[in-house]
Design a protein around this motif. Structure first.
Motif, mmCIF file in Angstrom:
data_model
loop_
_atom_site.group_PDB
_atom_site.id
_atom_site.type_symbol
_atom_site.label_atom_id
_atom_site.label_comp_id
_atom_site.label_asym_id
_atom_site.label_seq_id
_atom_site.Cartn_x
_atom_site.Cartn_y
_atom_site.Cartn_z
ATOM 1 N N PHE A 1 32.789 52.892 38.829
ATOM 2 C CA PHE A 1 33.935 53.786 38.687
ATOM 3 C C PHE A 1 33.414 55.138 38.224
ATOM 4 C CE2 PHE A 1 35.290 49.381 37.701
ATOM 5 C CZ PHE A 1 35.867 49.140 38.941
ATOM 6 N N LYS A 8 40.375 51.527 39.968
ATOM 7 C CA LYS A 8 39.895 50.193 39.591
ATOM 8 C C LYS A 8 40.711 49.041 40.182
ATOM 9 C CE LYS A 8 37.888 51.914 35.344
ATOM 10 N NZ LYS A 8 37.848 51.901 33.880
ATOM 11 N N ASP A 60 35.639 48.869 28.948
ATOM 12 C CA ASP A 60 36.461 48.951 30.165
ATOM 13 C C ASP A 60 37.532 47.853 30.160
ATOM 14 O OD1 ASP A 60 37.500 49.418 32.630
ATOM 15 O OD2 ASP A 60 35.646 49.027 33.758
ATOM 16 N N SER A 74 39.502 47.129 33.597
ATOM 17 C CA SER A 74 38.910 46.192 34.567
ATOM 18 C C SER A 74 39.067 44.762 34.083
ATOM 19 C CB SER A 74 37.425 46.498 34.774
ATOM 20 O OG SER A 74 37.295 47.754 35.378
#
Ligand code: ALA
Length: 882
Positions: free
Chosen positions: A220, A106, A144, A147
């Protein structure tokens, strides 16, 4: 300041950026997908890497970038109906992507995407928004936050810039099954300042605003979606990014529509100059020009990748796309003649640099499109006529609703969109039975779903194997272990798919059919009915699962069938070689099918082959067979190197492919198929047909070895039978003898015709001796001495032209059966409503027969010649009532 670049410069900039970050720039994979039953067209840059993500293929290198040609018109991702009506959807588009195969994740993916857009291209930060996955409890995938953290470090002021979205927007999946994972997107706001002040951009992200749009998706990949709907964690984590190239061009070139960029403008100005209509002046024209510019690309690239418009599967998809373009040309731009093919050169000038396959196929693409356009315009015209006729009938019947089934037929067979049918009906003050139409549509959808239905269960893995080892080049038997299996229902029938650790079974590919045979563990024997390739797996279709799938099996290929197939496959290579010798180097393979029984070879060529050309080709192949040339194979050659060796390129090679080169003397081809050890075993080749399959594509079918022997023996046997019928001692004289017979026969026919016509005249004159005068017309009737119904017809035709007040009723006994004929002059049909068919039907019972025809002429046959006179009397009685 935004740096303005044209499309080609921008593409190169992207490649440079990732090349300097240790990525290898690879070619786009073919847009037309082979060997994957779940996908007809490449719909994302990651398709060609699917097996690397799933762990079925080891990556050669772990960082890759490219521009991939994609088509989204079927399956999970389908934008077709949007195209043209807005300014940013496409059927075909280019996807710029960078990939990490178990390498970076990421942090780098996000930082590099950000740097490329804001530093390299200087897109102002205050126009950008990013999104992250909010998490999903049911799927057990958390938010997430990672990120989120990286994006916060990108923006100088992240407030209101990073948005969270659910699964629908931020969990990317390739299809119903396959690699997937949470994603993070970058959106750009292109509205002007006033608009942006009024409504902040973050309220418009993912809301369908044409000026606040996604440009880059960073996926991802961490999971595999299984057939039962659950997620399984993959062995490694990967990055898959996709940036819409056309949209990026729009941003970089400061435009508000993808179609205003140089990618499309060259085609659009060509359309303008052909139609004399300017882009940007009339919404109806603009939509059509966008549709045509988009669809031209989709069709041209598909054809360059080896596809042809047809009535099924991928071929049908591009046929529909092209037809959609033709319809928009007809309806919105009022062009009723083929013109889309004329746009191909402009497209090739624009894109051929980066996609050389387009340049190579330019001529072929134009011809294919021209032929399709011509055929479809004819079909549309036919549809129009059918609709007009039905409207007239409805008017006569005093009805104002068109049946749904007819609208469906127009749609299904003549490519008539239902709104066009409705428009024409409205102009005639009529309506469509829309429910009926929808029912018919649904019926068809259900039928095609049944036809295509393949339900696959999840694989049961017994032993993990990266790849099956194919051992069938050297032998047709081997000891194998099952590594995985699953049950699959095809059209309602259940079969079992088996994958082995190693296998001698050749899986269908490169035109060669899959092997058949059996596997046995000594106690039980299971028949293998076919062998297929799916991605990297070799799948054996078995009728049932072995009682104990964990033991070792002896796998035995049906050797007789395999040998025959090999004869035909090697002969196909020799045929290709010979065709290029006889017709020239423009001959290119366009497809082939190799079975144990015969071979089929499609190739580019524009004219029918002459007899001499066919014998020339056969004679080259057969002399190569007699030379008994040894097979020469190089395995595992890198794709690029094989091309250099002069081997013909095939379709569908992927990045990282290593190919096999098969040679017989000067014939050198890329080929994964199985072949004879030396050409002598082919015995001989005989071409049995040569025909056209599409514009510029010819097809040859041929047989070899015992197949050729059988074919020739059949012909020789027929010749011998003919010789015997002619009382000849050998076949040597049959041509002259049959020729003489044919001439005699035609002379005899002429004599018989003359005799019949004379006989008809004589009989007619006889009948005319006693004409019956009826109410306003005259009846001629009588039983004729005739040996054929043809004489009755001749009498009718002599009388029909001579006057306009006659009815003829006549009959004859022909070889023990009765023939009856009624002729009514045209005026009596229209004025007096005397109908030959009705009259005939009311008297045919007398001869125990039946028949039909047209209002002016009807004929019946019957069992009872004794009833002829009664039939005639009955006719007279009926006619007296008129
Ligand atoms: N595979 C991702 C997409 O197609 C990048 O959007």
């Amino acid at each position: 300041m935004l740096i303005i670049m044209n499309a080609n410069e921008l593409r190169q900039k992207f490649f440079e950026f990732f090349r300097s970050r240790e990525h290898e720039i690879v070619a786009s994979a073919s847009m037309v997908v082979k060997n994957d039953p779940t996908l007809m067209f490449t719909n994302a840059g990651m398709n060609q890497f699917k097996d690397i993500f799933l762990g079925n293929q080891a990556p050669g290198i772990t960082r890759v970038a490219n521009s991939q040609k994609c088509l989204r018109v079927s399956g999970k991702h389908n934008d077709l109906e949007e195209v043209g009506h807005d300014t940013y959807h496409h059927t075909m588009f280019e996807m710029l992507g960078n990939w990490s195969f178990g390498d970076y994740f990421k942090k780098e993916a996000i930082e590099w995407a950000w740097d490329f857009l804001t530093k390299e291209l200087q897109i102002p930060e205050n126009r950008l928004y990013t999104t992250i996955f909010e998490g999903n409890e049911g799927e057990k995938v958390p938010k997430d936050s990672e990120s989120l953290g990286y994006w916060k470090q990108c923006f100088r002021n992240p407030e209101g810039r990073i948005l969270e979205f659910p699964k629908k927007d931020n969990f990317w999946e390739m299809g119903e099954t396959g690699p997937c994972g949470p994603c993070s997107e970058i959106h750009v706001d292109l509205r002007d300042d006033a608009e942006r002040k009024k409504v902040p951009g973050n309220q418009l992200v993912n809301k369908g605003n044409p000026l606040v749009i996604e440009i880059w998706n960073l996926v991802f990949i961490q999971y595999n979606r299984k057939a039962d709907g659950t997620l399984e964690l993959l062995p490694s984590r990967h990055v898959d990014t996709g940036m819409g190239f056309e949209r990026l061009c729009m941003v970089v070139q400061g435009k508000k529509s993808n179609y205003d960029t140089d990618i499309f403008q060259s085609t659009i100005s060509e359309i303008s100059s052909i139609t004399g209509k300017e882009y940007g002046k009339n919404e109806k024209w603009d939509i059509a020009m966008r549709v045509i510019a988009d669809h031209l690309r989709a069709v041209s690239f598909s054809v360059a990748d080896g596809l042809l418009p047809s009535n099924n599967k991928a071929g049908y998809v591009i046929r529909r796309i092209l037809r959609r373009a033709v319809r928009y040309g007809c309806n919105n731009l009022e062009i009723q003649t083929p013109f889309i093919y004329r746009l191909v050169p402009a497209l090739v000038r624009n894109m051929g640099g980066n996609f050389p396959e387009l340049k190579v196929a330019e001529d072929h693409i134009s011809r294919v499109i021209h032929e399709e356009e011509t055929a479809f315009l004819k079909t549309l015209d036919k549809g129009n006529r059918i609709l007009d006729r039905r409207i007239e009938e409805l008017k006569k019947e005093k009805k104002d609703v068109l049946e749904g089934s007819i609208a469906f037929e127009l749609y299904d067979t003549y490519g008539f969109p239902v709104d066009l049918t409705q428009l024409i009906l409205r102009e005639n003050e009529m309506k469509l039975d829309l429910d009926g139409f929808e029912q018919a549509m649904k019926g068809q959808k259900d039928r095609s779903r049944e036809d295509a239905s393949v339900e696959a269960g999840d694989w049961k893995v017994i032993r993990e194997r990266e790849k099956t080892v194919f051992t069938g080049y050297d032998s047709t038997e081997d000891n194998v272990m099952i590594s995985r299996y699953r049950k699959v229902k095809v059209k309602g029938r259940e079969v079992v798919q088996l994958v082995f650790d190693r296998t001698p079974f050749y899986a269908e590919s490169g035109g060669q059919v899959g092997d058949m045979g059996l596997i046995t563990d000594g106690a039980e024997t299971i028949v293998i009915t076919d062998t297929l390739k799916e991605n990297n797996l070799i799948i054996h279709i078995a009728e049932k699962l072995p009682a104990d799938p964990k033991v070792m099996f002896r796998a035995v290929v049906d050797k007789e069938k395999r040998d025959l197939t090999e004869n035909n496959h090697s002969a196909t290579h020799l045929l290709h070689y010979a065709l290029r010798k006889v017709l020239g180097d423009s001959v290119e393979q366009k497809g082939s099918l190799v079975t144990p029984e015969r071979l089929r070879f499609d190739f580019s060529h524009f004219t029918k082959l002459s007899k001499e050309e066919i014998s020339g080709v056969e004679s080259i192949v057969n002399s190569l067979i007699r030379k008994n040339i040894k097979r020469n194979v190089s395995d595992e050659v890198p794709f690029a190197e094989a091309k250099k060796m002069g081997a013909m390129a095939l379709f569908g090679e992927k990045y990282g492919d290593r190919v096999r080169v098969v040679g017989f003397g000067d014939s050198v081809e890329l080929c994964g198929g199985t072949h004879v050890a030396s050409t002598g075993s082919i015995g001989m080749l005989k071409i049995i047909s040569e025909s056209a399959v599409a514009s510029g594509i010819r097809r040859i079918e041929a047989v070899t070895a015992s197949g050729a022997e059988e074919y020739l023996n059949n012909i020789i046997n027929s010749a011998e039978e003919i010789a015997a019928l002619l009382n000849l001692k050998s076949t040597s004289g049959i041509v002259e003898n049959v020729g003489k017979l044919v001439n005699e026969n035609s002379a005899l026919r002429k004599t018989v015709e003359k005799y019949r016509s004379q006989s008809a005249t004589w009989i007619r004159k006889n009948f005319e001796q006693n004409i019956v005068q009826l109410n306003g017309f005259r009846l001629i009737r009588g039983i004729a001495e005739a040996d054929s119904t043809e004489i009755l017809k001749a009498i009718a035709s002599q009388l029909r032209g001579t006057s306009d007040d006659l009815v003829l009723v006549t009959g004859a006994s022909v070889e023990g059966r009765a023939s009856l004929l009624v002729m009514v002059c045209d005026r009596l049909v229209s004025d007096k409503k005397i109908n030959a068919v009705t009259l005939l039907k009311s008297i045919a019972g007398k001869i125990e027969g039946s028949g039909g025809g047209q209002p002016f002429l009807a004929i019946a046959g019957g069992k009872n010649p004794g009833g002829l006179q009664e039939a005639l009397d009955e006719a007279e009685a009926i006619l007296r009532k008129f």
